[in-house]
Scaffold this motif. Structure first.
Motif, mmCIF file in Angstrom:
data_model
loop_
_atom_site.group_PDB
_atom_site.id
_atom_site.type_symbol
_atom_site.label_atom_id
_atom_site.label_comp_id
_atom_site.label_asym_id
_atom_site.label_seq_id
_atom_site.Cartn_x
_atom_site.Cartn_y
_atom_site.Cartn_z
ATOM 1 N N PRO A 246 -18.797 4.478 -133.093
ATOM 2 C CA PRO A 246 -18.022 3.828 -132.026
ATOM 3 C C PRO A 246 -17.239 4.804 -131.155
ATOM 4 O O PRO A 246 -17.095 4.582 -129.955
ATOM 5 C CB PRO A 246 -17.072 2.890 -132.773
ATOM 6 C CG PRO A 246 -17.235 3.169 -134.226
ATOM 7 C CD PRO A 246 -18.486 3.954 -134.416
ATOM 8 N N LEU B 60 -19.052 6.131 -128.265
ATOM 9 C CA LEU B 60 -19.248 5.190 -127.158
ATOM 10 C C LEU B 60 -18.221 5.451 -126.052
ATOM 11 O O LEU B 60 -18.531 5.389 -124.867
ATOM 12 C CB LEU B 60 -19.150 3.759 -127.682
ATOM 13 C CG LEU B 60 -19.550 2.627 -126.731
ATOM 14 C CD1 LEU B 60 -20.918 2.882 -126.130
ATOM 15 C CD2 LEU B 60 -19.519 1.286 -127.449
ATOM 16 N N ARG C 220 -19.048 6.338 -122.234
ATOM 17 C CA ARG C 220 -18.514 5.564 -121.107
ATOM 18 C C ARG C 220 -17.781 6.468 -120.131
ATOM 19 O O ARG C 220 -17.861 6.279 -118.909
ATOM 20 C CB ARG C 220 -17.586 4.470 -121.644
ATOM 21 C CG ARG C 220 -18.377 3.341 -122.275
ATOM 22 C CD ARG C 220 -17.479 2.378 -123.009
ATOM 23 N NE ARG C 220 -18.248 1.239 -123.502
ATOM 24 C CZ ARG C 220 -17.829 0.424 -124.441
ATOM 25 N NH1 ARG C 220 -16.656 0.616 -125.012
ATOM 26 N NH2 ARG C 220 -18.583 -0.587 -124.822
ATOM 27 N N ASP D 68 -14.878 -1.854 -123.499
ATOM 28 C CA ASP D 68 -16.153 -2.431 -123.046
ATOM 29 C C ASP D 68 -16.820 -1.673 -121.898
ATOM 30 O O ASP D 68 -17.874 -2.090 -121.437
ATOM 31 C CB ASP D 68 -16.008 -3.900 -122.631
ATOM 32 C CG ASP D 68 -15.507 -4.766 -123.771
ATOM 33 O OD1 ASP D 68 -15.812 -4.443 -124.933
ATOM 34 O OD2 ASP D 68 -14.787 -5.757 -123.506
ATOM 35 N N GLY D 69 -16.191 -0.624 -121.362
ATOM 36 C CA GLY D 69 -16.861 0.046 -120.263
ATOM 37 C C GLY D 69 -16.049 1.167 -119.652
ATOM 38 O O GLY D 69 -15.403 1.930 -120.350
ATOM 39 N N HIS E 85 -27.779 1.847 -120.916
ATOM 40 C CA HIS E 85 -27.565 0.403 -120.815
ATOM 41 C C HIS E 85 -26.187 0.135 -120.235
ATOM 42 O O HIS E 85 -25.186 0.170 -120.945
ATOM 43 C CB HIS E 85 -27.732 -0.235 -122.184
ATOM 44 C CG HIS E 85 -29.017 0.168 -122.835
ATOM 45 N ND1 HIS E 85 -30.223 -0.331 -122.418
ATOM 46 C CD2 HIS E 85 -29.290 1.063 -123.802
ATOM 47 C CE1 HIS E 85 -31.182 0.220 -123.132
ATOM 48 N NE2 HIS E 85 -30.643 1.077 -123.973
ATOM 49 N N THR F 74 -19.662 -1.842 -117.238
ATOM 50 C CA THR F 74 -19.731 -1.933 -118.684
ATOM 51 C C THR F 74 -20.891 -1.055 -119.144
ATOM 52 O O THR F 74 -21.849 -0.851 -118.400
ATOM 53 C CB THR F 74 -19.918 -3.390 -119.159
ATOM 54 O OG1 THR F 74 -19.846 -3.421 -120.585
ATOM 55 C CG2 THR F 74 -21.251 -3.968 -118.699
ATOM 56 N N TRP G 231 -23.137 0.366 -122.899
ATOM 57 C CA TRP G 231 -23.363 0.212 -124.333
ATOM 58 C C TRP G 231 -24.483 1.127 -124.787
ATOM 59 O O TRP G 231 -25.256 1.624 -123.969
ATOM 60 C CB TRP G 231 -23.704 -1.247 -124.653
ATOM 61 C CG TRP G 231 -22.614 -2.162 -124.230
ATOM 62 C CD1 TRP G 231 -22.446 -2.701 -122.972
ATOM 63 C CD2 TRP G 231 -21.501 -2.600 -125.002
ATOM 64 N NE1 TRP G 231 -21.297 -3.446 -122.942
ATOM 65 C CE2 TRP G 231 -20.698 -3.404 -124.170
ATOM 66 C CE3 TRP G 231 -21.104 -2.391 -126.325
ATOM 67 C CZ2 TRP G 231 -19.518 -3.996 -124.626
ATOM 68 C CZ3 TRP G 231 -19.940 -2.988 -126.773
ATOM 69 C CH2 TRP G 231 -19.159 -3.778 -125.926
ATOM 70 N N SER H 205 -26.981 0.136 -126.778
ATOM 71 C CA SER H 205 -28.276 -0.542 -126.833
ATOM 72 C C SER H 205 -28.325 -1.693 -125.837
ATOM 73 O O SER H 205 -27.293 -2.217 -125.407
ATOM 74 C CB SER H 205 -28.517 -1.100 -128.238
ATOM 75 O OG SER H 205 -27.635 -2.176 -128.474
ATOM 76 N N GLU I 126 -26.645 -4.766 -127.231
ATOM 77 C CA GLU I 126 -25.182 -4.820 -127.105
ATOM 78 C C GLU I 126 -24.764 -5.172 -125.681
ATOM 79 O O GLU I 126 -23.819 -5.926 -125.471
ATOM 80 C CB GLU I 126 -24.570 -3.476 -127.502
ATOM 81 C CG GLU I 126 -24.582 -3.209 -128.991
ATOM 82 C CD GLU I 126 -24.256 -1.760 -129.286
ATOM 83 O OE1 GLU I 126 -23.290 -1.520 -130.024
ATOM 84 O OE2 GLU I 126 -24.945 -0.873 -128.748
ATOM 85 N N LEU I 127 -25.469 -4.589 -124.714
ATOM 86 C CA LEU I 127 -25.165 -4.898 -123.319
ATOM 87 C C LEU I 127 -25.372 -6.382 -123.055
ATOM 88 O O LEU I 127 -24.526 -7.052 -122.464
ATOM 89 C CB LEU I 127 -26.059 -4.075 -122.382
ATOM 90 C CG LEU I 127 -25.935 -4.403 -120.890
ATOM 91 C CD1 LEU I 127 -24.536 -4.091 -120.376
ATOM 92 C CD2 LEU I 127 -26.970 -3.651 -120.066
ATOM 93 N N TYR J 40 -22.722 -8.439 -124.620
ATOM 94 C CA TYR J 40 -21.478 -8.383 -123.861
ATOM 95 C C TYR J 40 -21.542 -9.301 -122.644
ATOM 96 O O TYR J 40 -20.615 -10.069 -122.377
ATOM 97 C CB TYR J 40 -21.170 -6.951 -123.420
ATOM 98 C CG TYR J 40 -19.979 -6.866 -122.508
ATOM 99 C CD1 TYR J 40 -18.696 -7.027 -123.022
ATOM 100 C CD2 TYR J 40 -20.124 -6.663 -121.139
ATOM 101 C CE1 TYR J 40 -17.587 -6.976 -122.192
ATOM 102 C CE2 TYR J 40 -19.024 -6.618 -120.301
ATOM 103 C CZ TYR J 40 -17.755 -6.770 -120.829
ATOM 104 O OH TYR J 40 -16.665 -6.736 -119.996
#
Length: 638
Positions: free
Chosen positions: A65, A68, A72, A100-101, A192, A218, A220, A222, A225-226, A229
């Motif tokens: 995580p 991520l 981003r 989230d982004g 993604h 946003t 992600w 994968s 996941e996108l 969301y």
RNA sequence: GCUGACGUAGCUCAAUUGGCGGAGCAGCUGAUUUGUAAUCAGCAGGUUGCGAGUUCGAUUCUCGCCGUCAGCUCCA
């Protein structure tokens, strides 16, 4: 030499300044391909920033995580790269990763349009396909000023660097940014993502500064996941209390009434009334006394309370009454204090707990109004406890019980935050520390978990915030309890102690639902409009299949009504399917379908909201008993 | 308050480059009497948010105001 400890316990000695990339490569080439960043002694850094310290060393791949966030952040740079290609005039601001982004702020003469957004996204895909490596460089102030000579916002930031602070830049292809990092190895890792919307945002969050254009996105690891969301956004939209509020005929606003002022329709008012009735019984059981105080109050009272000093910009303007200025009350506390002071108080009277569903009015700036959640007139389920310092622990305990019982009834899990002394605070630091300690001790004693929001308290005392977690995992402001050292001083509150001397009581402010408007709005979204039986505006709808069953249906409706059930008969000359659909659309918990067979046997065919065709035939007596039982139990389902 | 977008029937949405404002649902009337998520037909419904301006003509273009939405700032 630095010592790195790998997850398997193995240790590596490397020179200070070694690149993590080389360490990872020496562990395995395959791992190097997948590595996005590393974690050293708990801090995330990228593969190309020289190691400055040793410690636990972990390679972050797309499974992690924390990687991520890095991805981003790199996404924000890729966005800026694309924007700069298409809009060379854009001056760059900041572009961090967020929940989230990510976003990036630009200063432009012509704001972005939705079409621009689509073009930027296409351009980003090109930047990604070109697979530019992120290249880090450490530069001195003079070089940095040269590199960002055309970017005034970056120059402003540069001016703030300390002399010996490391200034780093990151370059991906044509784009260079002043940035601390970390970043993923190259632009191809962003796969993604989706640009969501543009919005204005003040430079550095300061409303006195110029407004920049922010692009939100946003991202992600994968596709799944996108999509999940985006689906979550859809789900939130589906639950929006403004849409459901209209569909279910709960409330409205009216230009003629004014923005931020709620008109509660019968169905919405029924829900609110049920909540108020429930809470009234609940708090009386928990030792509160109900009071009422006026909505419009002489301004003098707010001079004493300090509201005119500290809260003026949120208060509606004065009303002149025979030469004296009056104000709509923005809070209920001063009124409750006046009741406390209406006679002399003994230590034997304490604690005194006054509660009121008090409607308050606050001037909120037009741009912040939002359905029922942010309004200008709202009713607080407000209460004030006057007590001695020694009584605080037991009062807090009572409160934790009360809050727990209430939130369980509505089906909200919750967390607690203890907010401590802010920089600007009233009262001696020792008093604060002991009050904070008291709150913490009570919770620890009960095994109640909580987090600490350092410096998040009000200027007049520490507080407990309860955060509700709704059905789709969002957090809402829930009950709050605030200790107040200030108002008792300002109003010079006193009680007579056992020693026959005057003492100053302490005040506790507390709300459970907070604002009825906001809480009901939140409940609409929590339940997606499908209110549990006890709250449902209409609890049962009786649907005769044909005219032959109308008489029986009428009597069934009557029996429900006289048992206290909010039931209606739908004998419209529409098809059965139509009427079932109508009841489902209105999210009525129970449909009692009555045909020839049921009419003859004093029974109904029960259809439960959302359960589709699955149905059960039961006697009217059993149905009434079942429904009454569930209402009394305040069951969450159906 | 600020930036941007939007405002057409109760609701959801149409209306070529400026040329007589439409549909579905809801409502009303009638027919239909239905066994578990939309029966059929007819009728009615509008100073296109409000006010100016440009134009022979404005839902459409311009300006001002009001309101709503996405954010920023602020917050129960």
């Amino acid at each position: 030499m630095l010592t790195l400890t790998l997850p398997d316990g193995a240790e590596r000695q490397v020179e200070e300044g070694t690149l993590p990339r080389d360490v990872v490569g020496s562990i395995g080439q395959r791992l190097l391909r997948d590595a996005l960043a590393v974690e050293v002694d708990g801090d995330v850094q990228d593969l190309i920033t020289p190691l400055r310290k040793g410690g636990d060393f972990k390679v972050l791949t797309a499974k992690h995580p924390r990687a991520l966030d890095v991805l981003r952040h790199s996404g924000a740079h890729i966005l800026a790269t694309a924007v700069r290609r298409l809009r060379p005039d854009a001056k760059i601001g900041f572009g961090p990763s967020i929940e989230d982004g990510f976003y990036y702020d630009f200063e432009v003469d012509e704001p972005f349009t939705p079409d621009d957004l689509a073009r930027f996204e296409t351009e980003m895909r090109k930047v990604i396909a070109e697979s530019y490596p992120f290249i880090r460089a450490e530069v001195n102030q003079a070089d940095a000023r040269k590199k960002f000579a055309d970017d005034p916002l970056k120059l402003e930031r540069l001016a703030e660097f300390d002399e010996n602070e490391i200034i780093s830049t990151y370059t991906d292809g044509p784009f260079i940014d002043l940035c601390r990092g970390p970043h993923v190895p190259d632009t191809s890792h962003l796969k993604h993502f989706k640009l969501l919307h543009t919005a204005g945002a003040y430079w550095r969050g300061d409303e006195k500064r110029q407004m920049l254009q922010r692009i939100y996105a946003t991202a992600w690891f994968s596709k799944e996941e996108l999509e999940a969301y985006l689906h979550r956004l859809e789900e939130a939209k589906r639950r929006d209390h403004r849409t459901l509020g209209q569909q279910l005929d709960l409330y409205s606003t009216d230009q003629r009434v004014g923005p931020g002022l709620i008109l509660w329709h019968p169905r919405g008012a029924t829900i609110r009334n049920e909540i108020e009735n429930y809470e009234r019984d609940l708090i009386i059981r928990h030792g509160y006394e109900l009071v009422y105080t006026p909505h419009i109050v002489s301004e003098k009272l707010f001079q004493i309370s300090g509201h005119l000093e500290n809260f003026k910009e949120s208060m509606f303007g004065g009303v002149d009454v025979e030469g004296a200025s009056y104000r709509l009350k923005p809070m209920n506390c001063p009124g409750h204090i006046c009741i406390f002071q209406s006679r002399s108080r003994s230590y034997r009277d304490l604690p005194i707990r006054y509660a009121e569903f008090g409607t308050v009015y606050r001037y909120e700036r037009s741009g912040v109004l939002h359905g029922m959640l942010r309004v200008r007139g709202f009713t607080q389920d407000d209460a004030h406890v006057f007590c001695t310092p020694e009584q605080v622990p037991s009062e807090i305990e009572r409160l934790l019980d009360l809050v727990h019982e209430m939130l369980e009834t509505f089906g909200y899990p919750y967390t607690i935050e203890l907010s401590t002394r802010p920089e600007k605070a009233l009262g001696a630091p020792e008093m604060w520390r002991s009050a904070e300690q008291t709150l913490a001790d009570v919770m620890k004693k009960r095994g109640q978990e909580f987090t600490i929001d350092e410096g998040g308290g009000a200027f007049y005392g520490p507080k407990l915030d309860f955060k509700l977690i709704d059905a789709i995992g969002r957090k809402w402001q829930g009950p709050t309890v605030q200790l107040d050292f200030n108002l008792p001083e300002r109003f010079e509150l006193e009680y007579t102690g056992a020693d026959n001397a005057p003492h100053r009581p302490l005040m506790l402010h507390r709300v459970l639902v907070g604002s009825m408007e906001r809480f009901v709005g939140g409940l609409v979204e929590h339940y997606a409009g499908a209110f549990p039986l006890w709250l449902a505006p209409e609890q049962a709808r009786v649907i005769p299949i044909s005219d032959e069953a109308v008489e029986a249906s009428k009597s069934i409706t009557l029996r429900l009504e006289s048992a206290g059930v909010r039931a209606h008969l739908d004998d419209r000359s529409e098809t059965l399917n139509y009427r079932i659909r109508d009841a489902e659309t209105l999210k009525i918990p129970f449909m009692a379908v009555v045909g020839k067979r049921e009419a003859a046997s004093d029974s109904i065919a029960l259809r439960v909201r959302g359960a589709g065709k699955k149905q059960e035939v039961m006697s009217v007596a059993n149905f009434v008993a079942m429904i009454v039982g569930q209402i009394e139990a305040r069951a969450l389902k159906p």
